[in-house]
Design an enzyme around this catalytic site. Sequence first.
Site: not given
Length: 770
Positions: A297, A531, A535
């Site tokens: 990410d 986070d 996700d």
Amino acid sequence: MKENITGLTTEEVNLRVSQNKQNNYDEDVSKSTKDIFKDNIFTLFNLLNLIIGICLALVGAFSNLFFMVIILINITIGIIQEIRARNLVAKLSIINEDKSIVVRNSSEISIASEEIVLDDIVKLVAGDQVPSDMIVLTGQVEANEALLTGESDLIVKTKDSTLLSGSFISSGQCLAQVIHVGKDNYATKIADEAKVHKPFTSELVSSIRLVAKFTSYVIVPLGLILFFEAYFWGSGELKSSVVASAAALLGMLPKGMVLLIMIALATAVAKLAKKEVLVQDMYSVETLAHVDVICLDKTGTITEGKMKVQEVDLLDDSFEEMMEDVMGSYLAASSDNNITMQAIREYYPEKTSYEASHVISFSSERKWGAMFLETVGTIALGAPERLFKESDLPTEIESAQKEGYRVLMIGVSNEPMNDDKMLPTLKPLAILKIDDPIRENANETLAYLKNEGVAIKVISGDNPVTVSNVARRAGLAQYEKYIDLSELTTEDEVRSVVNDYHVFGRVSPQQKKILVRELKEQGHVVAMTGDGVNDVLALKEADCSIAMAEGDNATRQIANLVLLNSDFTTLPDVLFEGRRVVNNVTKVASIFFIKTIYSLILSVICALTAVAFPFIPIQITLLDLAIEGYPTFFLQFENDKRKVTTKFLPTALKRALPNSMLVVMNVTFIYIYGQINGWQPIDVTTLMYYMLIAVSAMAVIKACMPFNPLRIFLAVTTTVGTYVAAMLFKGILEISMLTSETLPVFIALVVVSLVGKIILDKLIVRDHAR
């Protein structure tokens, strides 16, 4: 703001509570204590050992039950590790015992967020986390939905706009009505979809289970045959028949191998904990050693997840000495507190050098904020194109924007402001270059992963151009290959582009999951970092999931690893630990599988010839401790960062086969030679056992090569110590000392076996040379 808005009455609140329309849904997606015990206790491997243990206990062969200690240690290590990790994650939880301001009975009251009910009117101000899905009734706010969507830009929410639970209010104030509570909330739905616990992926443990599954097919029929032959055609004594049969069956089950894997992984977990990496699933350490694709990410992973002023270019030298006082006074008078303003506040300390008046707050619609500072004039802060004509913009603006910076300008004018929508003619004062800083050592980490053959995919909900710029600054190769996934509508379209791009922007939570699944179906071992709630689905789908401690609670609960310092640059340390475990365990595994192979072959031979199995459980247990346990325990601590290139089980079995064949040949020869020469049964058993120690010690010596001081010590003490233990405990082991008749045969067989091992290793193990 709350004109004509009275909120719910006490009776309406009580009615909704009775209808279970309260925001108190349990979002815990971590594994329960019951599940942890169940997963560690109820395995086929444990069942087979338990059945053998019960049979031995029923006939009073208690001295042969020591192997059950190893099984209990295996179970205990697994349970303690999982419970410890789960409890630590629970302590990390930052989801909110927050208080919320609600309007009830025409009054504002403060309540716990979990006490909110459907249709409640909630007052939200800058800094609040939205506790439940709701619709704005009055007012205007800017919401940060990065944890939910990955989109870092602030989103303006006005009347009738939807606010999602888990997002943050960056600026403004509003009243909003709750439209979903508990499990119906957007964030909770995504977390719930990830609640089903996926089975862990561990080649080491899967290999042991495969061996246990295979032996389960033969262990019952072989056990019965050996028992009935020993009972009806042998001594006729129940206890000795059970003991002889149990030894054959126990030898097939690699108990020590399971314990070694558990200890090796537990050691890795402890070492990683010192580097601030929480391992929730210790098998994931091994999985990461095999990872060949990592999906990162952007926000909070490659970047630090917070905006920071990188540089200020002063355009008017006359303000050089007073710049800090001007900006400090501006910030002291401003109520703006969005993520960009927080970065500026960190850069400039608040001051009261100049008195402020006519303060206009920043808004996303205007894209500027301003105020009049006494003796200075009008100071405006905002987007360059909103403060100045395009022709007046400094050339530095365009280059900074191309580099991915968020650029703001400060303008100054001697004239006061006439109204809130028009600024006087401004003179450029300074350029602020702001961005989400790349994590320290991110470049080195990505370069290392690339050199180790690990492909990097950056998957973000943010603008693809922004993500590409971040990837460029982090040193990611082919950062220019990016795509906006919001333009793709079908799953097949998303799957089709996974190999064509390295940077994926505007990716929805479902699309992240599809990308990871497609990579897995192509045969890759995929790790995913994240986070936010956006996700969660991809983290659950990945072979190894890695969450940031600063992120959302749901991601921490379902992740295999949690980076407590939220720093992905520790990933190489995890990779090293995984490789150390896999390489060291693979290196010594042949020592354990020797027993599995020869026990199976000898059991078949004994079943076909109606001859009793030559060893008893206590004899096997001594070898478990002295030959298998002692040297391998120390060898598995050695550093070995080499890339894993072989399959565990085929490699271990192939390396074990020469020694297993030597054991079978020695036992067969000694039995026949003893029968021909009329040896006593105890002399035959003693020579067999001494040769079993010799051939097993050869495997230890081979695993210790190339030698260093520690390995020489282990090889010598293992060989000498096992023989000394056999002599000291010969009564318990039901053997004797070598005699003048058996000693020469022993020496001759050791020499022949040594030559035979060299030849067999070259023939069988040549493909697995070091």
